[in-house]
Design an enzyme around this catalytic site. Structure first.
Site, PDB file in Angstrom:
ATOM      1  N   GLY A 162       2.779   8.539  37.532  1.00  0.00           N
ATOM      2  CA  GLY A 162       1.998   7.926  36.438  1.00  0.00           C
ATOM      3  C   GLY A 162       1.346   6.725  36.768  1.00  0.00           C
ATOM      4  O   GLY A 162       0.833   6.680  37.986  1.00  0.00           O
ATOM      5  N   GLY A 181      -5.038   9.905  53.607  1.00  0.00           N
ATOM      6  CA  GLY A 181      -5.608   8.575  52.745  1.00  0.00           C
ATOM      7  C   GLY A 181      -4.751   7.349  53.198  1.00  0.00           C
ATOM      8  O   GLY A 181      -4.310   6.502  52.037  1.00  0.00           O
ATOM      9  N   TYR A 236      -1.390  14.939  34.606  1.00  0.00           N
ATOM     10  CA  TYR A 236      -2.321  15.867  34.001  1.00  0.00           C
ATOM     11  C   TYR A 236      -2.487  17.164  34.665  1.00  0.00           C
ATOM     12  O   TYR A 236      -3.282  18.147  34.168  1.00  0.00           O
ATOM     13  CB  TYR A 236      -3.471  15.197  33.503  1.00  0.00           C
ATOM     14  CG  TYR A 236      -4.378  14.667  34.637  1.00  0.00           C
ATOM     15  CD1 TYR A 236      -5.033  15.340  35.561  1.00  0.00           C
ATOM     16  CD2 TYR A 236      -4.544  13.098  34.736  1.00  0.00           C
ATOM     17  CE1 TYR A 236      -5.666  14.772  36.716  1.00  0.00           C
ATOM     18  CE2 TYR A 236      -5.252  12.561  35.833  1.00  0.00           C
ATOM     19  CZ  TYR A 236      -5.681  13.153  36.820  1.00  0.00           C
ATOM     20  OH  TYR A 236      -6.588  12.771  37.713  1.00  0.00           O
TER      21      TYR A 236
HETATM   22  C1  HXC Z   1     -20.825  10.636  37.565  1.00  0.00           C
HETATM   23  C2  HXC Z   1     -20.576  10.411  39.787  1.00  0.00           C
HETATM   24  C3  HXC Z   1     -19.876   9.323  39.853  1.00  0.00           C
HETATM   25  C4  HXC Z   1     -19.681   8.810  38.400  1.00  0.00           C
HETATM   26  C5  HXC Z   1     -19.658   9.737  41.953  1.00  0.00           C
HETATM   27  N1  HXC Z   1     -20.653  10.574  41.178  1.00  0.00           N
HETATM   28  N2  HXC Z   1     -19.560   9.154  41.113  1.00  0.00           N
HETATM   29  N3  HXC Z   1     -21.204  11.150  38.885  1.00  0.00           N
HETATM   30  N4  HXC Z   1     -20.168   9.557  37.243  1.00  0.00           N
HETATM   31  N5  HXC Z   1     -18.812   7.750  38.268  1.00  0.00           N
HETATM   32  C6  HXC Z   1     -21.552  11.900  41.736  1.00  0.00           C
HETATM   33  C7  HXC Z   1     -22.658  11.578  42.793  1.00  0.00           C
HETATM   34  O1  HXC Z   1     -23.733  11.221  41.745  1.00  0.00           O
HETATM   35  C8  HXC Z   1     -22.949  12.781  43.611  1.00  0.00           C
HETATM   36  O2  HXC Z   1     -23.376  13.628  42.954  1.00  0.00           O
HETATM   37  C9  HXC Z   1     -21.490  13.132  43.715  1.00  0.00           C
HETATM   38  O3  HXC Z   1     -20.648  12.611  42.946  1.00  0.00           O
HETATM   39  C10 HXC Z   1     -21.031  12.576  45.059  1.00  0.00           C
HETATM   40  O4  HXC Z   1     -21.093  11.214  45.049  1.00  0.00           O
HETATM   41  P1  HXC Z   1     -21.032  10.416  46.518  1.00  0.00           P
HETATM   42  O5  HXC Z   1     -20.868   9.086  46.179  1.00  0.00           O
HETATM   43  O6  HXC Z   1     -22.085  10.903  47.375  1.00  0.00           O
HETATM   44  O7  HXC Z   1     -19.475  10.987  47.202  1.00  0.00           O
HETATM   45  P2  HXC Z   1     -18.554  10.191  48.143  1.00  0.00           P
HETATM   46  O8  HXC Z   1     -19.379   9.011  49.010  1.00  0.00           O
HETATM   47  O9  HXC Z   1     -18.121  11.257  49.069  1.00  0.00           O
HETATM   48  O10 HXC Z   1     -17.385   9.488  47.386  1.00  0.00           O
HETATM   49  C11 HXC Z   1     -16.711  10.506  46.642  1.00  0.00           C
HETATM   50  C12 HXC Z   1     -15.903   9.792  45.408  1.00  0.00           C
HETATM   51  C13 HXC Z   1     -15.787   8.299  45.322  1.00  0.00           C
HETATM   52  C14 HXC Z   1     -14.941  10.695  44.956  1.00  0.00           C
HETATM   53  C15 HXC Z   1     -17.383   9.745  44.454  1.00  0.00           C
HETATM   54  O11 HXC Z   1     -15.348   7.850  44.255  1.00  0.00           O
HETATM   55  C16 HXC Z   1     -14.631   8.004  46.584  1.00  0.00           C
HETATM   56  O12 HXC Z   1     -14.873   7.993  47.775  1.00  0.00           O
HETATM   57  N6  HXC Z   1     -13.335   8.020  46.221  1.00  0.00           N
HETATM   58  C17 HXC Z   1     -12.244   7.924  47.048  1.00  0.00           C
HETATM   59  C18 HXC Z   1     -11.111   7.104  46.583  1.00  0.00           C
HETATM   60  C19 HXC Z   1     -10.667   7.527  44.871  1.00  0.00           C
HETATM   61  O13 HXC Z   1     -11.411   8.347  44.353  1.00  0.00           O
HETATM   62  N7  HXC Z   1      -9.476   7.063  44.617  1.00  0.00           N
HETATM   63  C20 HXC Z   1      -9.055   7.309  43.210  1.00  0.00           C
HETATM   64  C21 HXC Z   1      -7.854   8.282  43.292  1.00  0.00           C
HETATM   65  S1  HXC Z   1      -6.748   8.080  41.640  1.00  0.00           S
HETATM   66  P3  HXC Z   1     -25.251  13.938  42.810  1.00  0.00           P
HETATM   67  O14 HXC Z   1     -25.436  15.468  42.164  1.00  0.00           O
HETATM   68  O15 HXC Z   1     -25.782  12.547  42.115  1.00  0.00           O
HETATM   69  O16 HXC Z   1     -25.606  13.864  44.295  1.00  0.00           O
HETATM   70  C22 HXC Z   1      -6.401   9.573  41.407  1.00  0.00           C
HETATM   71  C23 HXC Z   1      -5.459   9.843  40.202  1.00  0.00           C
HETATM   72  C24 HXC Z   1      -5.164   8.744  39.337  1.00  0.00           C
HETATM   73  O17 HXC Z   1      -6.976  10.601  42.037  1.00  0.00           O
HETATM   74  C25 HXC Z   1      -4.444   9.117  38.081  1.00  0.00           C
HETATM   75  C26 HXC Z   1      -4.263   7.608  37.339  1.00  0.00           C
HETATM   76  C27 HXC Z   1      -3.070   8.029  36.436  1.00  0.00           C
HETATM   77  P1  NAP Z   2      -6.705   5.229  47.159  1.00  0.00           P
HETATM   78  O1  NAP Z   2      -6.213   4.040  47.373  1.00  0.00           O
HETATM   79  O2  NAP Z   2      -8.148   5.268  46.342  1.00  0.00           O
HETATM   80  O3  NAP Z   2      -6.312   6.529  47.943  1.00  0.00           O
HETATM   81  C1  NAP Z   2      -7.057   7.543  48.074  1.00  0.00           C
HETATM   82  C2  NAP Z   2      -7.540   7.722  49.642  1.00  0.00           C
HETATM   83  O4  NAP Z   2      -8.225   9.087  49.745  1.00  0.00           O
HETATM   84  C3  NAP Z   2      -8.130   6.784  50.321  1.00  0.00           C
HETATM   85  O5  NAP Z   2      -7.513   6.111  51.255  1.00  0.00           O
HETATM   86  C4  NAP Z   2      -9.569   7.466  50.942  1.00  0.00           C
HETATM   87  O6  NAP Z   2      -9.845   6.915  52.067  1.00  0.00           O
HETATM   88  C5  NAP Z   2      -8.825   8.778  50.973  1.00  0.00           C
HETATM   89  N1  NAP Z   2      -9.968   9.951  50.986  1.00  0.00           N
HETATM   90  C6  NAP Z   2     -10.951   9.786  49.847  1.00  0.00           C
HETATM   91  N2  NAP Z   2     -11.728  11.133  50.350  1.00  0.00           N
HETATM   92  C7  NAP Z   2     -11.162  11.451  51.699  1.00  0.00           C
HETATM   93  C8  NAP Z   2     -11.667  12.639  52.477  1.00  0.00           C
HETATM   94  N3  NAP Z   2     -12.875  13.266  52.291  1.00  0.00           N
HETATM   95  N4  NAP Z   2     -11.112  12.713  53.741  1.00  0.00           N
HETATM   96  C9  NAP Z   2      -9.894  11.991  53.662  1.00  0.00           C
HETATM   97  N5  NAP Z   2      -9.691  11.093  53.058  1.00  0.00           N
HETATM   98  C10 NAP Z   2      -9.877  10.795  52.192  1.00  0.00           C
HETATM   99  O7  NAP Z   2      -5.982   5.823  45.510  1.00  0.00           O
HETATM  100  P2  NAP Z   2      -4.434   5.753  45.408  1.00  0.00           P
HETATM  101  O8  NAP Z   2      -4.330   5.272  43.802  1.00  0.00           O
HETATM  102  O9  NAP Z   2      -3.684   5.086  46.348  1.00  0.00           O
HETATM  103  O10 NAP Z   2      -4.052   7.287  45.282  1.00  0.00           O
HETATM  104  C11 NAP Z   2      -3.452   8.268  46.351  1.00  0.00           C
HETATM  105  C12 NAP Z   2      -2.832   9.312  45.595  1.00  0.00           C
HETATM  106  O11 NAP Z   2      -2.173   9.247  44.450  1.00  0.00           O
HETATM  107  C13 NAP Z   2      -4.071  10.108  45.298  1.00  0.00           C
HETATM  108  O12 NAP Z   2      -3.709  11.536  45.607  1.00  0.00           O
HETATM  109  C14 NAP Z   2      -3.957  10.289  43.577  1.00  0.00           C
HETATM  110  O13 NAP Z   2      -4.658  11.183  42.855  1.00  0.00           O
HETATM  111  C15 NAP Z   2      -2.628   9.792  43.444  1.00  0.00           C
HETATM  112  N6  NAP Z   2      -2.382   9.307  42.266  1.00  0.00           N
HETATM  113  C16 NAP Z   2      -2.498   7.898  41.903  1.00  0.00           C
HETATM  114  C17 NAP Z   2      -2.065   7.297  40.741  1.00  0.00           C
HETATM  115  C18 NAP Z   2      -2.368   5.749  40.661  1.00  0.00           C
HETATM  116  O14 NAP Z   2      -2.172   5.535  39.437  1.00  0.00           O
HETATM  117  N7  NAP Z   2      -2.682   5.186  41.581  1.00  0.00           N
HETATM  118  C19 NAP Z   2      -1.471   8.004  39.843  1.00  0.00           C
HETATM  119  C20 NAP Z   2      -1.479   9.690  39.899  1.00  0.00           C
HETATM  120  C21 NAP Z   2      -2.051  10.248  41.051  1.00  0.00           C
HETATM  121  P3  NAP Z   2     -11.234   6.859  52.617  1.00  0.00           P
HETATM  122  O15 NAP Z   2     -12.413   6.491  51.504  1.00  0.00           O
HETATM  123  O16 NAP Z   2     -11.173   6.204  53.961  1.00  0.00           O
HETATM  124  O17 NAP Z   2     -11.462   8.363  53.071  1.00  0.00           O
END
Ligand code: HXC
Ligand code: NAP
Length: 296
Positions: A197, A22, A155
Site C-alpha cells: 500500500g 532501483g 491495483y
Molecule cells: C503526462 C507525462 C508525464 C505526466 C512524463 N510524461 N510525465 N505525460 N503526464 N506527468 C510523458 C512525457 O511527456 C514523454 O512523452 C514520456 O512521458 C516520457 O517522459 P520522459 O520524462 O522523457 O521519461 P523519462 O525521463 O524516462 O522518465 C520516466 C518517468 C519519470 C516515468 C516519466 O517519472 C521517472 O523517471 N520515474 C522514475 C521513478 C518513479 O516513477 N517512481 C515512482 C514509483 S511509485 P512525450 O510523448 O511527451 O515525449 C509506483 C507505485 C506507487 O510505481 C503506488 C502508490 C500507492
Molecule cells: P522510487 O524511489 O522512485 O524508486 C523507483 C526506482 O526505479 C528509482 O530508484 C529509479 O532510479 C529506478 N528506475 C526508474 N526507471 C528505471 C530504469 N529505466 N532502469 C533502472 N531503474 C529505473 O519509488 P519507490 O516508491 O521506492 O518505488 C519502489 C517500488 O515500489 C516500485 O516498484 C513501486 O512501483 C513500488 N511501490 C511503491 C509504493 C509506495 O507507496 N512507495 C506503493 C506500491 C508499490 P533511477 O531514476 O536512478 O533510474
C-alpha cells in the site's frame, strides 16, 4: 518489540548475493540496507550513477556490509547482463533479484501520448521480464536455486484509473510471477511478489500525491489501520521472501497495505454509522424480523 524493527535474526542472508533494481532510492534503498544488515552482499542498479554511488557509500558505512553499484537501464538487455557479470565477478555468484525499479505518474489516460504509456510499461514490465529472464538463464546454466521478488502494487489485481500504464504493467508482473513459479520450480527457482500500500517515498509522492492532492487525501481516513507503511515493515517481509525461511513459498503475492485494498467491501460504508445510530438500527431490524415471524 515494534513493527519498525528488523525481524529476522543476524546472518539470515549470509552468503547470498542480491541484486536490487532501483536500489539507490526509496523502498529499494531501505530493502538493500536491511539485506546488508542480515549478511547479504548487495548490488544496486538504476540509471543515475551519482545517486547509486552516494547510496552505496552511505549503506556501506552504516551497515559494514558489502555493496557495489552498477549503472543500468532495465530496458536494455546488454546493461542487465553487465550487472549480472559484475555481481558474479565481485561476489562469486548471484542468488536473488528484487525487481523494484519503476516509473509511474498520475494522469487521465486520454492525456497520455503513446510514448508516455510505453515509458511506464517498458520500465515496469519489460524491465522486470528482461532482468528475470537474464537471471533465470544464468541460474539454470549454473544450477543455482535463485529467488526473485517483484514489487507490485495492489491495483495490479483490482485495477485503478489514473495509473493505467502502471496497472497494466504490474498485472503483467504478477502473471509472470505465477507462471514462472510453476515452470522454474523444477530448477529450484522461486518467484514471489509483494503488493505494498502507500509507503512514503519521494519518488512516489512527487508523482502520485503532489501537494495539492496530498492536502485533500487523508491516509488516516482511507486506510483501515489509519497510517502509511514503515519501510522496515516492507524490508522485513522482503528479506523473509528472499531468505531460505520462505523455501516452501512460490508464486505468491503478499499484500502489505494496512487493509487499504479491502475498501471495496460492499458494506464498508457502515463505518460512518455512530453507536447511537446502531442502537436505533438494531431495534428497527429486530422489530421488522418479529413482524415477519408473526405473519408466518
Ligand atoms: C503526462 C507525462 C508525464 C505526466 C512524463 N510524461 N510525465 N505525460 N503526464 N506527468 C510523458 C512525457 O511527456 C514523454 O512523452 C514520456 O512521458 C516520457 O517522459 P520522459 O520524462 O522523457 O521519461 P523519462 O525521463 O524516462 O522518465 C520516466 C518517468 C519519470 C516515468 C516519466 O517519472 C521517472 O523517471 N520515474 C522514475 C521513478 C518513479 O516513477 N517512481 C515512482 C514509483 S511509485 P512525450 O510523448 O511527451 O515525449 C509506483 C507505485 C506507487 O510505481 C503506488 C502508490 C500507492
Ligand atoms: P522510487 O524511489 O522512485 O524508486 C523507483 C526506482 O526505479 C528509482 O530508484 C529509479 O532510479 C529506478 N528506475 C526508474 N526507471 C528505471 C530504469 N529505466 N532502469 C533502472 N531503474 C529505473 O519509488 P519507490 O516508491 O521506492 O518505488 C519502489 C517500488 O515500489 C516500485 O516498484 C513501486 O512501483 C513500488 N511501490 C511503491 C509504493 C509506495 O507507496 N512507495 C506503493 C506500491 C508499490 P533511477 O531514476 O536512478 O533510474
Amino acid at each position: 518489540m515494534t513493527y519498525n524493527e528488523g525481524m529476522l535474526r543476524d546472518g539470515s542472508l549470509d552468503n547470498k548475493t542480491i541484486i536490487v533494481t532501483g536500489g539507490g532510492t526509496g523502498l529499494g534503498k531501505s530493502m538493500a540496507a536491511y539485506f546488508l544488515r542480515l549478511g547479504a552482499n548487495v548490488v544496486i542498479c538504476s540509471r543515475k550513477t551519482e545517486i547509486l554511488a552516494q547510496t552505496a557509500d552511505e549503506l556501506s558505512r552504516a551497515t559494514g556490509g558489502k555493496i557495489i553499484f552498477v549503472p543500468c537501464d532495465v530496458r536494455k538487455t546488454g546493461e542487465i547482463e553487465n550487472v549480472i557479470a559484475k555481481a558474479a565477478d565481485a561476489f562469486g555468484q548471484v542468488d536473488g533479484l528484487v525487481n523494484n525499479s519503476a516509473g509511474n505518474f498520475i494522469s487521465p489516460t486520454e492525456r497520455l501520448s503513446y510514448k508516455a504509456v510505453d515509458t511506464v510499461v517498458d520500465i515496469v514490465l519489460r524491465g522486470t521480464y528482461y532482468f528475470t529472464l537474464a537471471l533465470g538463464k544464468y541460474w539454470i546454466e549454473h544450477n543455482i536455486k535463485g529467488t526473485v521478488l517483484s514489487i507490485a502494487t495492489t491495483y495490479a489485481t483490482t485495477g485503478s484509473g489514473w495509473v493505467v500504464p502502471s496497472a497494466m504493467a504490474k498485472a503483467g508482473v504478477l502473471a509472470m510471477t505465477r507462471s514462472l513459479a510453476f515452470e522454474w520450480a523444477r530448477h529450484g527457482i522461486r518467484l514471489n511478489a509483494l503488493a505494498p500500500g502507500p509507503f512514503p517515498t519521494k519518488g512516489a509522492w512527487d508523482r502520485l500525491f503532489p501537494e495539492e492532492l496530498a492536502e485533500k487525501f487523508s491516509f488516516e481516513n482511507r486506510i483501515p489501520l489509519a497510517r502509511t507503511g514503515e519501510h522496515q515493515e516492507l524490508a522485513n517481509l522482503a528479506a523473509y521472501l528472499l531468505s531460505d525461511f520462505s523455501a516452501y513459498m512460490t508464486g505468491e503475492v503478499i499484500t502489505l497495505d494496512g487493509g487499504e485494498v479491502l475498501a471495496a467491501g460492499q458494506f464498508n460504508f457502515l463505518k460512518e454509522v455512530s453507536d447511537d445510530q446502531w442502537d436505533a438500527i438494531e431495534k428497527q431490524i429486530k422489530s421488522a424480523t418479529r413482524g415477519s415471524k408473526s405473519s408466518e
